[in-house]
Scaffold this motif. Structure first.
Motif, mmCIF file in Angstrom:
data_model
loop_
_atom_site.group_PDB
_atom_site.id
_atom_site.type_symbol
_atom_site.label_atom_id
_atom_site.label_comp_id
_atom_site.label_asym_id
_atom_site.label_seq_id
_atom_site.Cartn_x
_atom_site.Cartn_y
_atom_site.Cartn_z
ATOM 1 N N LYS A 90 0.942 -1.098 0.144
ATOM 2 C CA LYS A 90 -0.125 0.083 0.081
ATOM 3 C C LYS A 90 0.855 1.297 -0.027
ATOM 4 O O LYS A 90 1.833 1.262 0.840
ATOM 5 C CB LYS A 90 -0.922 -0.107 1.256
ATOM 6 C CG LYS A 90 -2.032 -1.054 1.054
ATOM 7 C CD LYS A 90 -2.869 -0.907 2.205
ATOM 8 C CE LYS A 90 -3.877 -2.025 2.365
ATOM 9 N NZ LYS A 90 -5.099 -1.928 3.284
ATOM 10 N N ILE A 91 0.773 2.058 -0.742
ATOM 11 C CA ILE A 91 1.480 3.428 -1.036
ATOM 12 C C ILE A 91 0.405 4.603 -0.768
ATOM 13 O O ILE A 91 -0.713 4.918 -1.705
ATOM 14 C CB ILE A 91 1.740 3.301 -2.376
ATOM 15 C CG1 ILE A 91 2.807 2.350 -2.745
ATOM 16 C CG2 ILE A 91 2.779 4.822 -2.563
ATOM 17 C CD1 ILE A 91 3.406 2.285 -4.348
ATOM 18 N N LYS A 92 0.635 5.248 0.293
ATOM 19 C CA LYS A 92 -0.514 6.104 0.826
ATOM 20 C C LYS A 92 0.207 7.543 1.134
ATOM 21 O O LYS A 92 1.203 7.765 1.601
ATOM 22 C CB LYS A 92 -1.124 5.411 2.194
ATOM 23 C CG LYS A 92 -2.321 6.577 2.581
ATOM 24 C CD LYS A 92 -3.143 5.651 3.675
ATOM 25 C CE LYS A 92 -4.218 6.676 4.305
ATOM 26 N NZ LYS A 92 -4.656 6.042 5.389
ATOM 27 N N ASN A 93 -0.465 8.435 0.766
ATOM 28 C CA ASN A 93 0.022 9.787 1.186
ATOM 29 C C ASN A 93 1.381 10.175 0.790
ATOM 30 O O ASN A 93 2.346 10.499 1.634
ATOM 31 C CB ASN A 93 -0.331 10.095 2.509
ATOM 32 C CG ASN A 93 -0.220 11.577 2.808
ATOM 33 O OD1 ASN A 93 -0.195 12.598 1.747
ATOM 34 N ND2 ASN A 93 0.081 11.957 4.141
ATOM 35 N N VAL A 94 1.730 9.791 -0.377
ATOM 36 C CA VAL A 94 3.222 9.845 -0.858
ATOM 37 C C VAL A 94 3.148 11.015 -1.887
ATOM 38 O O VAL A 94 2.349 11.018 -2.935
ATOM 39 C CB VAL A 94 3.559 8.662 -1.403
ATOM 40 C CG1 VAL A 94 5.069 8.922 -1.992
ATOM 41 C CG2 VAL A 94 3.890 7.492 -0.357
ATOM 42 N N THR A 95 4.217 11.768 -1.822
ATOM 43 C CA THR A 95 4.226 12.972 -2.614
ATOM 44 C C THR A 95 5.489 12.736 -3.628
ATOM 45 O O THR A 95 6.306 12.549 -3.095
ATOM 46 C CB THR A 95 4.345 14.272 -1.955
ATOM 47 O OG1 THR A 95 3.541 14.491 -0.956
ATOM 48 C CG2 THR A 95 4.686 15.512 -2.897
ATOM 49 N N PHE A 96 5.122 12.734 -4.883
ATOM 50 C CA PHE A 96 6.014 12.240 -6.163
ATOM 51 C C PHE A 96 6.446 13.883 -6.787
ATOM 52 O O PHE A 96 5.565 14.635 -7.216
ATOM 53 C CB PHE A 96 5.351 11.527 -6.872
ATOM 54 C CG PHE A 96 4.972 10.284 -6.423
ATOM 55 C CD1 PHE A 96 5.849 9.282 -6.320
ATOM 56 C CD2 PHE A 96 3.566 10.107 -6.002
ATOM 57 C CE1 PHE A 96 5.616 7.938 -5.935
ATOM 58 C CE2 PHE A 96 3.369 8.655 -5.500
ATOM 59 C CZ PHE A 96 4.125 7.629 -5.366
#
Length: 1615
Positions: A667-673
C-alpha cells in the motif's frame, strides 16, 4: 571511647555529652551518656517520682567507619568534581622503587626517592595517591596502572604529551580536564605506543586488554575545548575550485583558523569528500575561507515540498580538538594496529571494578585494532562492555568528539544501557562505524563519513568475504533512538538498524540523512528483526549508489515519513515467508506512507559528478541494483514477497532465489511524487513506481491512495519491465516467460495517482505469435482440450477469444509504451475490479509435475501462465523443480475458464488474494479424467454439495442432470457453490474474496467404462441389477456404486468403435464433510476389477457382450485389454554355470489382435510371473541343477523383465517355463527354447601371501583359492559337481641362476574352504621369480596353470635405501603373439630378462616388471641411490647398444636399440632413433579433406531439407523452431568450466540435442593440449513435454557429466 550508646538496642542513639554529668545536672534526659576513665555513664531519668519497671536494651558500639557511616563500595563512589586537596605533582618526591620488576610506585611511603619514572618504565599509582602532571615532560612509559588518581593539568598554556604502551585505570581515576574546567588553554596528546607484535597485557580478568590500550575499570574523564556544534550544513553550493564555504552557522560555533574540516560528498562517489583547513571564519555570515581550493562540487540548498524544507546540503564537520587520544603510527599504518579504549568490568580481590568513560570534545586518531570486532573482544577506538546502565555514578558519554583514520570501529556499546553518543564526527572508520548491542542507546546529531569496508581496505581483494558492514550497526539493540544524524560515503551500508515496532507510536527515528552510501538504509536477511512488523521512518536519503532503502527480512515493513531523492534505486522491499511449500497464507505487507519521493532535485548537477570506482565496488559488482531498460532509476519498487531469502550478501542482493510467497500486498498512501520528468543533462530519467527487474516469479497487488504530484508526467509514473528472455531455459523458466512480470496489478484506489481511478496491468500478450520465438508464446501453446468440443470438433482460438490475447480488459484500457518502447503497460481507467487469484497444487509432486501452460479464457480474451522459475539446487545441479503455485489475474464479476496442460492435481486450492469480501468470480475448471471433484470451503472443513448433486433417501450421493435446468452457479450464489458438468468435464464454482478459500479434491474413486450392445436407455436396466452385479463381483456395498454417465451410440463422443453404448460407473464412497476424512482405499477393488476385465470374467457378471473399455484409478487410465499369449522380447543367453545369464528373459503380453498390452493389472497391484526350471531326463541338463535368482517378478508397464536368473550346473537342453502366477487361473504360460549352459572356467587366485619384500633364504607362504576365471570371484563350493579333489603342484616357471626354490610344493585344496596353503616356501636366490602352479581336478575335468610373481630381496640389497627411481622400458623387436604363444613363454622371458639385469647391477633393486605388446616391451623400475640409478640406466643403455641377447628355450632374442626412461626417449648412447614415418602424402590428405567437406555438406542439406523444406508433421507446418546454444548460468561462482550444447523448443517440447564439456571442445581443437585428457561428450537429453495434453513422457539419457565442482546448469546464450 564508644561511637554510639543506646538503651533501646540502637534504635535511638544520642551523641556523647561533652562533660560529665550527674542526676542533678540540669536538662539531663534518659539516654544521655558520657565517657570517663574507661567507664560509660548513662542517664536514666524517672520524672514520675514513683517506682516503675523500665526495660533496657543497652548497646555500646565502637564503629570501624567514621561517624558509624559505612562508605560506599569502591565501585559505587561518585565521580570527583574537582581535584582533591591531597594531590601531588609528578615531579615531586613521591616515587619509590618496587622490589621486583621495572616498576616505580607513587606512594606515601617513607621509602620514596628523589627520582622520577624513566623511559619505558612501568608505573603504579597507589590507591590514596593523586598525581598531577603539570608542565613536566613525562617520558614514554611502559604500563601505567592507576589505582589512585592521575591528572593532566588544565590550567596552563602548555602542550602535554603523555605516552604509554598500556594505561590501566584499575579502580582509580584518570582526568584530562574536568567537566566544569575543560582544557581550554593547553592541548594534550595521549599516545598509546607499540605495534601488533608488542607484548599483550594479561594481568586482569575480563575482556582482553591487548596492547596499545587504555583500559578503564575506574573513571576516565577527558574534557577539551568546546568548539561548539561538531558539524553543520552547507547553506550554498560550493563549486569546484572555490576557497569559500557558506555554512548554516549558529552562536555555539567556536571554529578558528587552522582547524581541520571534513566536507562530505553530495554525489554517489564517496571520494568527493574533502579535508580542508580554515584560513578564516566569519561567524556572523557563516563564511569560511579555506587555505586551498576545493577539488569537487558540494551541493548546498533547500528543497521545499508541501511546505517542508528539506536540506540537501553537504555536511561540514570539524576534526580539530584540544585533547587527542592517538595510537602511535608505526611504519605508516601497514599493520592497521592503533590504540584502543576499553571500558569494562573486572574483579580485584573479589570486588568488582566497573569502569566509565566520559569524553567531551576529544579527538581520537589512529585508533582501533583491525580484525577484532566481536562482542567478546571489540578493539574499537572506544568500546564499552558489560558496564551496566549509565548513571550519576557511572556517567559514561561520548559528546562532541572527532574520530578519524581508524583501524576498526569508532564506538561500541555492548551490554550497557542508556549510553548517549551525540554530536560526534567519525571519519574513515574501518568495518562498522558505530556499533550498539545495548538498550536505550541514544545516537543523536552525529556525522559519520566514509566508513571503509574491510574486504577492500588497504589493497585487500576479499572477493568471497561475507562481511557487509555499516556506518551505524545497531542490529541487536533495543529501544534505539537515532535523530539528526548524517551518514555519508559508507562503502556498504549506512544505517543497519532494526527499525521500530509498528505498534510503538513513539518517534524513535527522525531526520537521519543518508548520502552517497552504497546502501543508505539496509536490513539484510541475516539480520534479526524482533518484531512482526518494523517501521523505518525519519530518513532523508540522497544520491546513494545502489539503494536508498534496502529491506529484506521476515517482518512486514512500514516505510513512513521518509524522503527519497536523486537515488539510483529508491526503495527495495522484500518480505520473507511463509514458504509456499507449507501452504500457509501469510499476512505480510509493505506500506509506504507520508513520504516524499523526488526524482530530480534542484541541487543536483549530474554533469559535474564523478563516477565512483574502487575495489569496494568491483568486489560487489553482482550486488548492483537493477535499472529500467533504458537505464532509468526506479524509486518505489513493487514489494516482493518470497518464501526464502536470497542469501544477500553471499549472493546478489537484488535477485530472487526462492519461490514467491502465496500472499502479500503493498500500500502506497499519502506519498508526494516530485520531478518525475525528462532527465536533466547527464542524469538518467526516473520512474516513480517500478517492478523489480529480476522478479520473474510473482508480483502481489499494489494499492495507491492519497497520492500527490509536483511536476510528474504520466509516462514516468510507472514502469513494468518486460520478462527476462534469458530466463527461458531448462534451468529456470523452461520454454516460455515466467509469470512475475506478466501478472502485475497496481490499483489507483481513489484517482489521486492518475487523476481517475483505475488499474495498471502488464502487456501479458507481448510477443504472442511474434517474431521472437524464444518467448514460447502463441496459440500453439493453448492446451488442446481447450480447443476441442465435447464431440471432438476443433474450435478456433479466435472464436473463443474474439477480443484478443492477454489479460482480460475493458475496452477503455490503453496501451502505454515507456522507456522508448522497451516496456509497456495497459492503463485501465474506471471502476475496474482486477483481482489476483491463487491456484495452488497440494499434491506431493507439485514441484515436479508441470501443469503449465495454463490457459485462461475470460471476457473474450485468452491468456497463458507458466508459473515461477526453478530455484532449487541439488548437489550442485539445478533440481528441475518448479512449484505449481500460480497468481492469475481476473476481473471480478467476469467468468473465467481454466485449462491445464496436464491432468489436474488431486487437491488444489483457489483464493482471491487480498480482495474485498464483495469480490467474486465464477470459475470453470476443465479436468481431464472423469473422476468426481468434491468442493470444500472453510479451510477444507465443510463440503459443498454441487448444485446438481443430491443425497437420496438411502443417504447415497448422486449427480443429476435434468433437461432444461441450468445448474451453473453465479455470483449471487454463496462462496463455494459448484456444478459438475460430466459431459464437458468442467466443474464450475463461485469464489469470493476476503480470507475465504476453496479446495477442489479429486475423489478417491474408480471410474470404469463398460461397453454394452445397442439398446435403448429405457431397456438398459432392471431394478439396478447392473449395480448389484458389480457389487457382488467386487464384494462391496451397493451404495458405493453409481452410474455417472451414459453415452449412447447416437452421441458424437463415443468411446468404442463397435455400435452400442458406453456406461460410466463410479465406484467408491460419496463425498465426506471434511476434506481430511478418509473415504477408504479403492486399490483392492480397482485391482480386482482390472483383473476380472483382463481375465474375461466381466461377461459372466454383466452380460456376455459386455466389454471393459476403460478403468481410471487416480490419475492413471488403464485400457483393460485381455491377454491372449506371452512372447519373448529377449531370449535367454546364458554365460556359464553359477553366474547370471548374459541376456535375461524379457516377456510381453499380446492380445488377440497381436497388439502389445501396456498394463497387466494396475500399478499398485501388477500381475506377476514365475519362472521354473523344467524337470527332464537325466540326459537333459544336470540332475542337481537349480534355477536361482528372483523367480517371481511383477509386470511394469506391460513388461516382465528378469534381471538375475542363473543355473547352478552345466548341461544341455535346459528349458525354463514361465507362468502368470498372480492372478491365478489365467493359464498364460511360455517356455524357453532348449539351451545349454557351459561349465565354469576356473583359475587359481592368490587369497593371501607374505606381505612386503621377501628376504633371501627366508620362509614365505602363499594361499591359493579357486575362482571363476571370468569374474575373479572365489567359488563357494568346489565340490558342486562331484569333484572329489583339486591338487596343485608349484615350481618356478624356469630355473634361476641366482638360487633354487624349495619347500612343500604339492597341496590339495581344502573342500570346505576352497583354499590351498603353501607355508614353507624358500628361495635361496634373489630378484624376480615366477611361480607356476598346475591345478588338476579329480575326476579329470580341470587342468590349468596359474602364475604368481614373487620378488625376493637379496642379502646384498637389504642395505639399499631407495632415494631415486627410474621407470625403464626396453624392447624385443619380435612379434609378441608368435614369439610368446603361451603365458608360460611370456613368464619365462620376463623372468630371464629381469634376472640378467638383476645379476649385472647389484647396487640397485629391480622390480615391478611386466610385459606388454608393441613388439615385446619389458617394463621395470630401478631403485637405489641416485648415483647408482643413474649409472645403471647408462649401463643398460650401453648393453642394448652393443646388441644384448637373452636366451630362452634355446632361442636367442636380441634387445632392440630402444629404451625409454620415465616416459622419455633415452638415446644418449643407445644408437640412432629410428626414422619416423613421414605420414600420408599431401595429395591423400587433400583428398580426405575434400571428402569430409562433401559429407558435411550433404548432412547439412539433409537437415535443412527435413526441418525447413519438407516438414514431416503438422506441428512443423504450424511452427518453425530455433536451435539454441546453451551454457552454464547457475553454476557456482568458482566454476570456470562451462558446459554447452544445443536445444530447441517445438510445440511445448524442450528437446536437448547434446552437451559437451567446453574444455573438451577447446582441447580437441588444440592438439598441443594435455595428451592425457579424453574429451567427453554427453549423450543427448530428450526431456519431452508431449503434445498430448495431460501426458508426460520422459525419454532421458544421462545428463551432462558432473563438473568437478558439482555444477550443472543449462541456459541459452546470447539472449
Amino acid at each position: 571511647m564508644p561511637d554510639t550508646v543506646s538503651l533501646d538496642g540502637g534504635l535511638n542513639s544520642k551523641p556523647a555529652s561533652d562533660e560529665a554529668f550527674t542526676c542533678e545536672t540540669e536538662g539531663i534526659l534518659t539516654g544521655n551518656w558520657s565517657y570517663q576513665d574507661g567507664y560509660v555513664n548513662v542517664a536514666i531519668v524517672n520524672s514520675e517520682n514513683t517506682y516503675k519497671d523500665i526495660k533496657l536494651d543497652l548497646k555500646i558500639l565502637k564503629c570501624y567507619f567514621p561517624n558509624c557511616i559505612k562508605p560506599p563500595p569502591k565501585d559505587e563512589e561518585p565521580p570527583f568534581t574537582e581535584r582533591p586537596d591531597y594531590s601531588k605533582k609528578w615531579d615531586s618526591k613521591i616515587w619509590k622503587f618496587n622490589t621486583t620488576g621495572n616498576l616505580m610506585t607513587a606512594s606515601e611511603s617513607s621509602e620514596t626517592v628523589n627520582q622520577f619514572p624513566a623511559e619505558n618504565q612501568n608505573v603504579l599509582i597507589e590507591e590514596g595517591m593523586w598525581v598531577l602532571i603539570s608542565k613536566y615532560k613525562v617520558p614514554a612509559l611502559g604500563i601505567v596502572t592507576i589505582k589512585g588518581g592521575l591528572e593532566i593539568d588544565y590550567k596552563y598554556t602548555y602542550d602535554y604529551e603523555f605516552k604509554a604502551s598500556v594505561i590501566i585505570v584499575l579502580g582509580g581515576r584518570f582526568h584530562v580536564g574536568w567537566l566544569n574546567n575543560p582544557m581550554t588553554l593547553p592541548t594534550a596528546r595521549i599516545i598509546l605506543t607499540g605495534n601488533r607484535n608488542s607484548p599483550m597485557y594479561t594481568e586482569i580478568d575480563g575482556i582482553p586488554v591487548s596492547n596499545k590500550a587504555l583500559a578503564v575499570y575506574g573513571a576516565f574523564e577527558a574534557h577539551g575545548l568546546n568548539h561548539g556544534t561538531s558539524w553543520v550544513r552547507l547553506a550554498e553550493t560550493a563549486p569546484t575550485d572555490t576557497k569559500t564555504l557558506t555554512i548554516r552557522t549558529d552562536d555555539s560555533l567556536n571554529w578558528k583558523t587552522g582547524d581541520s574540516l571534513i566536507i562530505t560528498s553530495t554525489s554517489n562517489n564517496k571520494e568527493e569528500a574533502e579535508r580542508v583547513e580554515i584560513q578564516s571564519f566569519d561567524k556572523d555570515t557563516g563564511t569560511i575561507t579555506l587555505k586551498k581550493k576545493l577539488k569537487y562540487r558540494h551541493s548546498g540548498g533547500i528543497e521545499t515540498v508541501n511546505g517542508r524544507n528539506i536540506d540537501l546540503g553537504a555536511a561540514v564537520g570539524i576534526l580539530s580538538r584540544s585533547i587527542s587520544i592517538e595510537g602511535e603510527v608505526v611504519d605508516g599504518d601497514a599493520d592497521a594496529w592503533g590504540g584502543r579504549i576499553i571500558t569494562s568490568v573486572t574483579s580485584i580481590d573479589g570486588e568488582l571494578r566497573t569502569g566509565y568513560a566520559r569524553l567531551h570534545d576529544v579527538s581520537l586518531k589512529h585508533m582501533g585494532q583491525d580484525g577484532f570486532t566481536e562482542q567478546s573482544d571489540p578493539r574499537f577506538a572506544i568500546a564499552y562492555t558489560d558496564t551496566g546502565s549509565v548513571s550519576a555514578i557511572k556517567p559514561s558519554e561520548v559528546y562532541r568528539c572527532a574520530f578519524a583514520d581508524l583501524y576498526n570501529s569508532a564506538f561500541g556499546a555492548f551490554g550497557m544501557d542508556d549510553i548517549v553518543f551525540e554530536d560526534n564526527v567519525v571519519l574513515n572508520a574501518l568495518g562498522n562505524g558505530v556499533v550498539t548491542i545495548s538498550e536505550n542507546t541514544t545516537i543523536t546529531h552525529n556525522l559519520i563519513a566514509n566508513t571503509q569496508w574491510t574486504g577492500s581496505y588497504d589493497g585487500r581483494n576479499e572477493e568471497f568475504t561475507l562481511r557487509f558492514e555499516s556506518a551505524l550497526s545497531a542490529m541487536g539493540s533495543k529501544d534505539l533512538s537515532i535523530h539528526d544524524n548524517y551518514i555519508a560515503g559508507s562503502e556498504r551500508i549506512g544505517y543497519n538498524v532494526p527499525g521500530v515496532d509498528c505498534e510503538n507510536n513513539a518517534i524513535m527515528y527522525s531526520n537521519n540523512f543518508g548520502v552517497g552510501n552504497v546502501i543508505a538504509v539496509g536490513i539484510l536477511p541475516k539480520d534479526v528483526v524482533p518484531f512482526q512488523c518494523t517501521r523505518l521512518s525519519g530518513f532523508i536519503l540522497f544520491k546513494n549508489y545502489d539503494y536508498g532503502m534496502y529491506y529484506h527480512n521476515t517482518a512486514s515493513l512500514i516505510a513512513k515519513d521518509n524522503v527519497i531523492s536523486d537515488e539510483n534505486f529508491g526503495l527495495f522491499p522484500m518480505v520473507l515467508g511463509p514458504d509456499p511449500l507449507s501452504h500457509v497464507i501469510g499476512n505480510q505487507f509493505v506500506k509506504v506512507e507520508d513520504s516524499i519521493v523526488i526524482g530530480q532535485s534542484s541541487v543536483t548537477n549530474c554533469t559535474e559528478e564523478t563516477n565512483p570506482a574502487g575495489a569496494y565496488l568491483d568486489l560487489s559488482k553482482d550486488h548492483r541494483s537493477s535499472r529500467g531498460p533504458g537505464g532509468e532509476r526506479p524509486y518505489i519498487t513493487i514489494a516482493v514477497f518470497t518464501g526464502g531469502a536470497n542469501n544477500c550478501p553471499i549472493k546478489p542482493c537484488g535477485q530472487i532465489m526462492s519461490y514467491n510467497a502465496i500472499s502479500g500486498e503493498m500500500k502506497i498512501k499519502n506519498v508526494t511524487f516530485v520531478n518525475f520528468d525528462v532527465a536533466k543533462s547527464g542524469c538518467k530519467a526516473a520512474f516513480a513506481i517500478s517492478t523489480l527487474k529480476d522478479n520473474d516469479d510473482a508480483n502481489h497487488p499494489v494499492f495507491i491512495s492519497e497520492a500527490k504530484h509536483i511536476n510528474v508526467k504520466d509516462l514516468f509514473k510507472i514502469l513494468i519491465h518486460r520478462p527476462n528472455v534469458g530466463k527461458i531455459n531448462p534451468a529456470d523458466c523452461v520454454d516460455m516467460d515466467c509469470d512475475g512480470l506478466k501478472k502485475v496489478l497496481v490499483k489507483d484506489m481513489d484517482g489521486t495517482f492518475m487523476g481517475v481511478k483505475g488499474s495498471f496491468i502488464p502487456q501479458s500478450e507481448f510477443e504472442w505469435d511474434g517474431d521472437d520465438t524464444r518467448r514460447g508464446l502463441g496459440d500453439y501453446r493453448i492446451p488442446k482440450d481447450a480447443l476441442t468440443t465435447v464431440i471432438g470438433e476443433v474450435v478456433s482460438v479466435d472464436s473463443l477469444a474474439p477480443k484478443g490475447r492477454g489479460i482480460v480488459r475493458p475496452d477503455a484500457c490503453k496501451l502505454e509504451k515507456v522507456s522508448n518502447g522497451k516496456a509497456a503497460y495497459w492503463w485501465c481507467p474506471g471502476e475496474v475490479d482486477y483481482e489476483m487469484m491463487l491456484i495452488e497444487s497440494y499434491d506431493s509432486d507439485r514441484e515436479t509435475r508441470r501443469l503449465s501452460p495454463i490457459a485462461f479464457f475470460s471476457g473474450g480474451y485468452v491468456d497463458l501462465m507458466n508459473g515461477p522459475q526453478d530455484h532449487g539446487w541439488c548437489n550442485g545441479y539445478t533440481c528441475q523443480k518448479r512449484i505449481s503455485t500460480f497468481l492469475a489475474m481476473i476481473l471480478s464479476g467476469k467468468n473465467v475458464s481454466i485449462y491445464f496442460s496436464s491432468t489436474q492435481p488431486d487437491l488444489i486450492r483457489f483464493a482471491l488474494i487480498r480482495a474485498g469480501d464483495d469480490k467474486c468470480a465464477v470459475v470453470a475448471l476443465y479436468y481431464l479424467n472423469p473422476n468426481r471433484i468434491d468442493v470444500y470451503i472453510e479451510d477444507g472443513t465443510k463440503h459443498v454439495l454441487p448444485t446438481n448433486g443430491e443425497i437420496d433417501a438411502n443417504n447415497n450421493f448422486r449427480l443429476k442432470n435434468e433437461e432444461g435446468v441450468s445448474y451453473i452457479p453465479t455470483c449471487s450464489n454463496d462462496h463455494g457453490s459448484n456444478y459438475i458438468d460430466r459431459e464437458a468435464r468442467l466443474i464450475y464454482f463461485v469464489i469470493k474474496g476476503g480470507t475465504r478459500t476453496i479446495f477442489l479434491k479429486r475423489a478417491n474413486v474408480i471410474v470404469v467404462a463398460f461397453g454394452f450392445p445397442s439398446v435403448s436407455e429405457e431397456d438398459f436396466f432392471d431394478s439396478d441389477r447392473m449395480i448389484q452385479n458389480i457389487a457382488a463381483l467386487l464384494n462391496i456395498a451397493v451404495n458405493k456404486i453409481r452410474i455417472v454417465k451414459i453415452i449412447s451410440e447416437s452421441s458424437g463422443r463415443r468411446r468404442r468403435a463397435a455400435e452400442g453404448m458406453t456406461v460410466l460407473f463410479e465406484i467408491g464412497d460419496g463425498p465426506t464433510e471434511n476434506i481430511d476424512d478418509d473415504i477408504g482405499d479403492v486399490t483392492e477393488e480397482a485391482s480386482q476389477l482390472m483383473n476380472e476385465c483382463q481375465e474375461g470374467n466381466i461377461g459372466s457378471a454383466l452380460g456376455e457382450e459386455t466389454n471393459c473399455e476403460e478403468i481410471i484409478v487416480g490419475q492413471t487410465t488403464y485400457i483393460p485389454a485381455q491377454p491372449e499369449e506371452l512372447q519373448f522380447h529377449d531370449q535367454i543367453s546364458p554365460q556359464h554355470e553359477g553366474v547370471q545369464f548374459l541376456v535375461q528373459p524379457r516377456i510381453r503380453a499380446y492380445d488377440t489382435n497381436g497388439d502389445v498390452i501396456d498394463n497387466l493389472g494396475i500399478e499398485e497391484s501388477p500381475w506377476e510371473i514365475t519362472a521354473s526350471l523344467r524337470s527332464c531326463d537325466p540326459a537333459c541338463g544336470h540332475a542337481n541343477a537349480v534355477l536361482s535368482g528372483t523367480l517371481t517378478i511383477p509386470s511394469s508397464n506391460g513388461w516382465f523383465n528378469f534381471t538375475d536368473l542363473q543355473i547352478s550346473h552345466k548341461g544341455d537342453g535346459y528349458i525354463i517355463d514361465f507362468e502368470i502366477s498372480s492372478p491365478t487361473g489365467t493359464n498364460l504360460t511360455l517356455a524357453s527354447s532348449p539351451f545349454s549352459v557351459d561349465g565354469l572356467p576356473m583359475t587359481a587366485g592368490v587369497y593371501s601371501m607374505t606381505s612386503g619384500d621377501i628376504p633371501q633364504d627366508s620362509t614365505f607362504s602363499i594361499t591359493f583359492d579357486l575362482r571363476d576365471n571370468s569374474t575373479d570371484i572365489a567359488i563357494p563350493d568346489i565340490t558342486w559337481r562331484g569333484h572329489t579333489s583339486f591338487d596343485v603342484t608349484c615350481d618356478l616357471v624356469t630355473s634361476s641362476e641366482t638360487g633354487t626354490f624349495s619347500g612343500t610344493l604339492s597341496k590339495t585344496f581344502d573342500s570346505a574352504t576352497g583354499r590351498a596353503t603353501f607355508d614353507d616356501l624358500t628361495f635361496s636366490g634373489y630378484g624376480l621369480v615366477t611361480i607356476s602352479c598346475l591345478v588338476v581336478s579329480t575326476p579329470d575335468e580341470y587342468e590349468f596353470y596359474s602364475f604368481r610373481k614373487v620378488f625376493v630381496l637379496g642379502s646384498h640389497q637389504a642395505s639399499i635405501v631407495p632415494e631415486a627411481s627410474a621407470y625403464i622400458v626396453v624392447r624385443y623387436n619380435a612379434d609378441y603373439d608368435l614369439t610368446l604363444p603361451t603365458p608360460v613363454a611370456a613368464a619365462q622371458l620376463e623372468q630371464a630378462t629381469i634376472e640378467v639385469f638383476t645379476i649385472k647391477y647389484t647396487g640397485v633393486i629391480i622390480r615391478n616388471s611386466f610385459l606388454s605388446k608393441g613388439s615385446i616391451l619389458v617394463t621395470f623400475t630401478v631403485e637405489g641411490q641416485s648415483l647408482n640409478v643413474t649409472s645403471t640406466k647408462q649401463e643398460i643403455c650401453k648393453e642394448i647398444s652393443s646388441g644384448m641377447q637373452i636366451t630362452i628355450g634355446g632361442t636367442a632374442l636380441t634387445l632392440d636399440k630402444y629404451m625409454t626412461v620415465d616416459g622419455t626417449d633415452y638415446y644418449a648412447t643407445c644408437g640412432e632413433r629410428e626414422k619416423e614415418d613421414d605420414g600420408l602424402h599431401p595429395a591423400y590428405i587433400a583428398l580426405i579433406v575434400l571428402l569430409c567437406l562433401l559429407v558435411i555438406g550433404i548432412v547439412v542439406f539433409v537437415v535443412v531439407w527435413r526441418l525447413k523444406i519438407r516438414p514431416k508433421s503438422k506441428t512443423h507446418e504450424l511452427r518453425r523452431f530455433t536451435v539454441t546454444e546453451y551454457a552454464d548460468l547457475k553454476g557456482d561462482e568458482t566454476n570456470n568450466t562451462n558446459r554447452g550444447g544445443f536445444y530447441y523448443i517445438d510445440n511445448g517440447r524442450t528437446v536437448f540435442l547434446g552437451a559437451q564439456n567446453q574444455k573438451a571442445r577447446e582441447l580437441s581443437n588444440n592438439p598441443k593440449g594435455n595428451s592425457n585428457f579424453q574429451p567427453q561428450v554427453a549423450a543427448p537429453i530428450t526431456t519431452l513435454y508431449d503434445e498430448k495434453p495431460g501426458r508426460f513422457h520422459f525419454r532421458s539419457s544421462p545428463l551432462p557429466p558432473k563438473q568437478e565442482d558439482g555444477t550443472r546448469g543449462i541456459t541459452p546464450t546470447g539472449m
